[in-house]
Design a protein around this motif. Structure first.
Motif, PDB file in Angstrom:
ATOM      1  N   MET A  26       0.850  -1.203   0.000  1.00 36.94           N
ATOM      2  CA  MET A  26       0.000   0.000   0.000  1.00 36.94           C
ATOM      3  C   MET A  26       0.883   1.249   0.000  1.00 36.94           C
ATOM      4  SD  MET A  26      -2.960  -1.089  -0.197  1.00 36.94           S
ATOM      5  CE  MET A  26      -3.400  -2.805  -0.235  1.00 36.94           C
ATOM      6  N   ALA A  29       2.464   1.682  -3.362  1.00 33.33           N
ATOM      7  CA  ALA A  29       1.492   2.179  -4.339  1.00 33.33           C
ATOM      8  C   ALA A  29       1.274   3.680  -4.157  1.00 33.33           C
ATOM      9  CB  ALA A  29       0.169   1.429  -4.186  1.00 33.33           C
ATOM     10  N   ALA A  30       1.119   4.119  -2.894  1.00 33.69           N
ATOM     11  CA  ALA A  30       0.885   5.541  -2.630  1.00 33.69           C
ATOM     12  C   ALA A  30       2.097   6.371  -3.051  1.00 33.69           C
ATOM     13  CB  ALA A  30       0.574   5.757  -1.157  1.00 33.69           C
ATOM     14  N   GLY A  33       2.181   6.826  -6.744  1.00 28.86           N
ATOM     15  CA  GLY A  33       1.222   7.861  -7.131  1.00 28.86           C
ATOM     16  C   GLY A  33       1.778   9.262  -6.910  1.00 28.86           C
ATOM     17  N   VAL A  36       4.475  10.145  -9.539  1.00 31.33           N
ATOM     18  CA  VAL A  36       3.881  10.488 -10.835  1.00 31.33           C
ATOM     19  C   VAL A  36       3.285  11.895 -10.781  1.00 31.33           C
ATOM     20  CG1 VAL A  36       2.031   9.908 -12.463  1.00 31.33           C
ATOM     21  CG2 VAL A  36       3.443   8.088 -11.503  1.00 31.33           C
ATOM     22  N   LEU A  37       2.573  12.209  -9.685  1.00 31.23           N
ATOM     23  CA  LEU A  37       1.954  13.538  -9.560  1.00 31.23           C
ATOM     24  C   LEU A  37       3.000  14.643  -9.507  1.00 31.23           C
ATOM     25  CD1 LEU A  37      -0.998  12.916  -7.106  1.00 31.23           C
ATOM     26  CD2 LEU A  37      -1.144  13.701  -9.469  1.00 31.23           C
ATOM     27  N   VAL A  40       4.271  15.199 -13.090  1.00 30.89           N
ATOM     28  CA  VAL A  40       3.347  15.910 -13.984  1.00 30.89           C
ATOM     29  C   VAL A  40       3.096  17.334 -13.480  1.00 30.89           C
ATOM     30  CG1 VAL A  40       1.039  15.930 -15.001  1.00 30.89           C
ATOM     31  CG2 VAL A  40       2.195  13.760 -14.624  1.00 30.89           C
ATOM     32  N   THR A  55      -2.840  20.955 -18.049  1.00 36.11           N
ATOM     33  CA  THR A  55      -3.226  20.099 -16.928  1.00 36.11           C
ATOM     34  C   THR A  55      -2.904  20.787 -15.604  1.00 36.11           C
ATOM     35  OG1 THR A  55      -2.839  18.131 -18.249  1.00 36.11           O
ATOM     36  CG2 THR A  55      -2.848  17.840 -15.859  1.00 36.11           C
ATOM     37  N   PHE A  59      -5.799  21.723 -12.794  1.00 39.68           N
ATOM     38  CA  PHE A  59      -5.826  21.193 -11.432  1.00 39.68           C
ATOM     39  C   PHE A  59      -5.480  22.281 -10.409  1.00 39.68           C
ATOM     40  CE2 PHE A  59      -5.123  16.766 -13.215  1.00 39.68           C
ATOM     41  CZ  PHE A  59      -6.309  16.238 -12.710  1.00 39.68           C
TER      42      PHE A  59
ATOM     43  N   VAL B   6      -1.744  -1.319  -9.658  1.00 35.16           N
ATOM     44  CA  VAL B   6      -1.233  -0.482 -10.748  1.00 35.16           C
ATOM     45  C   VAL B   6      -2.125  -0.626 -11.975  1.00 35.16           C
ATOM     46  CG1 VAL B   6       0.689  -0.154 -12.361  1.00 35.16           C
ATOM     47  CG2 VAL B   6       1.160  -0.520  -9.933  1.00 35.16           C
ATOM     48  N   ASN B  80      -3.262  14.570 -18.172  1.00 32.47           N
ATOM     49  CA  ASN B  80      -4.473  14.351 -17.370  1.00 32.47           C
ATOM     50  C   ASN B  80      -4.548  12.907 -16.901  1.00 32.47           C
ATOM     51  OD1 ASN B  80      -5.355  16.961 -17.730  1.00 32.47           O
ATOM     52  ND2 ASN B  80      -6.749  16.472 -19.400  1.00 32.47           N
ATOM     53  N   LEU B  82      -2.101  10.714 -16.664  1.00 32.27           N
ATOM     54  CA  LEU B  82      -1.029  10.426 -15.700  1.00 32.27           C
ATOM     55  C   LEU B  82      -1.375  10.970 -14.313  1.00 32.27           C
ATOM     56  CD1 LEU B  82       2.274  11.029 -17.700  1.00 32.27           C
ATOM     57  CD2 LEU B  82       1.498   8.884 -16.684  1.00 32.27           C
ATOM     58  N   SER B  83      -1.902  12.194 -14.261  1.00 33.42           N
ATOM     59  CA  SER B  83      -2.303  12.760 -12.965  1.00 33.42           C
ATOM     60  C   SER B  83      -3.404  11.912 -12.351  1.00 33.42           C
ATOM     61  CB  SER B  83      -2.833  14.182 -13.120  1.00 33.42           C
ATOM     62  OG  SER B  83      -1.916  14.981 -13.813  1.00 33.42           O
ATOM     63  N   PHE B  85      -3.905   8.820 -12.795  1.00 33.39           N
ATOM     64  CA  PHE B  85      -3.279   7.587 -12.306  1.00 33.39           C
ATOM     65  C   PHE B  85      -2.689   7.813 -10.912  1.00 33.39           C
ATOM     66  CE2 PHE B  85       0.623   5.192 -11.606  1.00 33.39           C
ATOM     67  CZ  PHE B  85       0.128   3.897 -11.638  1.00 33.39           C
ATOM     68  N   GLY B  86      -1.980   8.924 -10.756  1.00 31.51           N
ATOM     69  CA  GLY B  86      -1.377   9.234  -9.454  1.00 31.51           C
ATOM     70  C   GLY B  86      -2.436   9.350  -8.365  1.00 31.51           C
ATOM     71  N   PHE B  87      -3.508  10.108  -8.665  1.00 38.27           N
ATOM     72  CA  PHE B  87      -4.585  10.270  -7.680  1.00 38.27           C
ATOM     73  C   PHE B  87      -5.272   8.931  -7.403  1.00 38.27           C
ATOM     74  CE2 PHE B  87      -4.932  14.843  -9.339  1.00 38.27           C
ATOM     75  CZ  PHE B  87      -4.339  15.381  -8.215  1.00 38.27           C
ATOM     76  N   ILE B  89      -4.224   5.765  -7.683  1.00 35.39           N
ATOM     77  CA  ILE B  89      -3.496   4.733  -6.941  1.00 35.39           C
ATOM     78  C   ILE B  89      -3.322   5.144  -5.470  1.00 35.39           C
ATOM     79  CG2 ILE B  89      -1.105   5.421  -7.505  1.00 35.39           C
ATOM     80  CD1 ILE B  89      -0.670   2.306  -8.001  1.00 35.39           C
ATOM     81  N   ILE B  90      -3.199   6.452  -5.207  1.00 36.17           N
ATOM     82  CA  ILE B  90      -3.142   6.920  -3.811  1.00 36.17           C
ATOM     83  C   ILE B  90      -4.491   6.635  -3.129  1.00 36.17           C
ATOM     84  CG2 ILE B  90      -3.013   8.974  -2.325  1.00 36.17           C
ATOM     85  CD1 ILE B  90      -1.054  10.168  -4.393  1.00 36.17           C
ATOM     86  N   ALA B  93      -4.920   2.891  -2.476  1.00 33.74           N
ATOM     87  CA  ALA B  93      -4.128   2.448  -1.317  1.00 33.74           C
ATOM     88  C   ALA B  93      -4.805   2.910  -0.021  1.00 33.74           C
ATOM     89  CB  ALA B  93      -2.706   3.002  -1.407  1.00 33.74           C
ATOM     90  N   PHE B 223     -14.371  15.395 -12.156  1.00 29.98           N
ATOM     91  CA  PHE B 223     -13.237  14.470 -12.161  1.00 29.98           C
ATOM     92  C   PHE B 223     -13.185  13.644 -10.875  1.00 29.98           C
ATOM     93  CE2 PHE B 223      -8.785  13.897 -10.765  1.00 29.98           C
ATOM     94  CZ  PHE B 223      -8.348  13.005 -11.742  1.00 29.98           C
TER      95      PHE B 223
END
Lengths: 64, 241
Positions: A26, A29-30, A33, A36-37, A40, A55, A59, B6, B80, B82-83, B85-87, B89-90, B93, B223
Motif C-alpha cells: 500500500m 502504491a501511494a 502515485g 507520478v503527480l 506531472v 493540466t 488542477f 497499478v 491528465n 497520468l495525474s 493515475f497518481g490520484f 493509486i493513492i 491504497a 473528475f
C-alpha cells in the motif's frame, strides 16, 4: 480445498506476514502515485512544464 | 496486490482522465487560450514584466513545447491521464488500508465520498489560498506556492482523516490540521491581478480569471466524483480477490 487446509494450519503467522506485506505494498502504491503527480504537476524543467501546462492550470497546481 | 493496483489504477485513470479532458476542452482550455492570446499580443511587455518582478525562474524561450492544436491536446490528455493515475493509486491504497485497518466498507457509493474528500483536499482548500490562475496573472514565487500547496493538501487530508477515523473528542485534532496552512498563510504576490498596460485587456483578463475559477471548480468536481466512484468499485473487487 487441500490448499486452504494447509494455509489454515499456520494461520496467524501467515496472516500477520500477509498484513505486513500488504502495508508495504500500500505504501509503495501511494509513493508511486505521489512520484507520478510530482512529475506531472511540479517538475521544474521547462519541457515538463510546457507538456503538462494545461493540466497544471486545470488542477490549479502552482504554475509559472 | 501491487501489480493489480497499478493495473486497476491505469484503467480508472484512463476513464477519469478522458472525462476530465472532455470537460476541460469544453470549458477550461478555451479560457487558458484566451488569456494566452493577451500574453502573446505583447511579448516584450510580458518579458519585461517577468524580469521586473524578480521571478525566481526564467522561461527558456528555446525549450520545447507541444505545437498548438492536436499536439498540445494530446500532451494535455496524457498529462491528465497520468495525474489521474497518481490520484487513483493513492486513493486505492488509502481505501484498501482503511478497509483493512479500520474495517471501513468500500463500494462505489462510498468511493464517491472518498472522491469528494479528494476534491476538498487536492482542489478546494488549496484553491482557497492560491486562486486557480490563468496565464499572465501575477503570483508569488513558485517554490513558496508549491510548498504551501503541499502543506494545504497534507493538512486537509489529516483533518478529514481525524474526523473519520479518530474516536470521540480526538476528532477535534481536525481543527488543528485545518488551521495549520492558514496560520502559515499562503504566499501572495506584491501586486494582485495582471500588469497588462491596456485597460480593455485588463478588464478582459480579470473577467477570464473569474470564469476560470468556476470552470476549474466544476471540472475538478466532475473528475473527483468519477475517480472516487470508480476507485471505490475497484477497491471492492480487489478486496474480494
Amino acid at each position: 480445498m487441500t490448499t486452504s487446509t494447509v494455509i489454515s494450519k499456520g494461520d496467524s503467522a501467515v496472516s500477520s506476514r500477509a498484513l505486513a506485506n500488504s502495508s508495504v505494498q500500500m505504501a509503495a502504491a501511494a509513493i508511486l502515485g505521489m512520484v507520478v503527480l510530482m512529475g506531472v504537476g511540479f517538475a521544474p524543467m521547462d519541457v515538463a512544464h510546457n507538456a503538462a501546462h494545461d493540466t497544471r492550470h486545470s488542477f490549479a497546481f502552482p504554475c509559472h | 496486490m501491487f501489480r493489480s493496483m497499478v493495473l486497476a489504477a491505469l484503467g480508472i485513470a484512463l476513464a477519469a482522465g478522458l472525462v476530465l479532458s472532455a470537460v476541460q476542452a469544453l470549458q477550461v482550455s478555451p479560457i487558458i487560450y484566451a488569456a494566452e492570446a493577451f500574453e502573446m499580443e505583447q511579448p516584450e511587455v510580458a518579458a519585461a514584466i517577468h524580469k521586473d518582478h524578480g521571478h525566481t525562474h526564467t522561461h527558456n524561450v528555446q525549450a520545447w513545447a507541444p505545437g498548438d492544436g492536436f499536439e498540445r491536446l494530446a500532451f494535455t490528455v496524457l498529462s491528465n491521464v497520468l495525474s489521474a493515475f497518481g490520484f487513483a493509486i493513492i486513493l486505492l491504497a488509502a481505501m484498501l488500508t482503511a478497509k483493512d485497518k479500520a474495517k471501513l466498507n468500500v463500494s462505489w457509493a462510498r468511493g464517491i465520498l472518498w472522491g469528494l474528500a479528494g476534491y476538498l483536499m487536492f482542489f478546494v482548500l488549496p484553491a482557497l489560498g492560491l486562486t486557480p490562475e490563468i496565464p499572465g496573472m501575477e503570483a508569488a514565487a513558485l517554490e513558496g506556492r508549491q510548498s504551501w500547496w503541499v502543506l494545504a493538501v497534507v493538512s486537509t487530508g489529516l483533518a478529514i482523516a481525524s474526523l473519520v477515523f479518530l474516536p470521540g473528542i480526538a476528532k477535534a485534532f481536525a481543527i488543528v490540521f485545518i488551521a495549520a496552512p492558514w496560520l502559515v498563510g499562503a504566499p501572495q504576490p506584491q501586486v494582485h491581478g495582471f500588469l497588462h498596460p491596456d485597460a480593455q485587456a485588463l478588464a478582459a483578463l480579470t473577467d477570464l480569471q473569474a470564469q476560470f475559477i468556476y470552470a476549474t471548480a466544476i471540472a475538478n468536481a466532475v473528475f473527483w466524483v468519477i475517480l472516487g466512484g470508480l476507485t471505490g468499485y475497484t477497491a471492492k473487487r480487489l478486496a474480494q480477490d
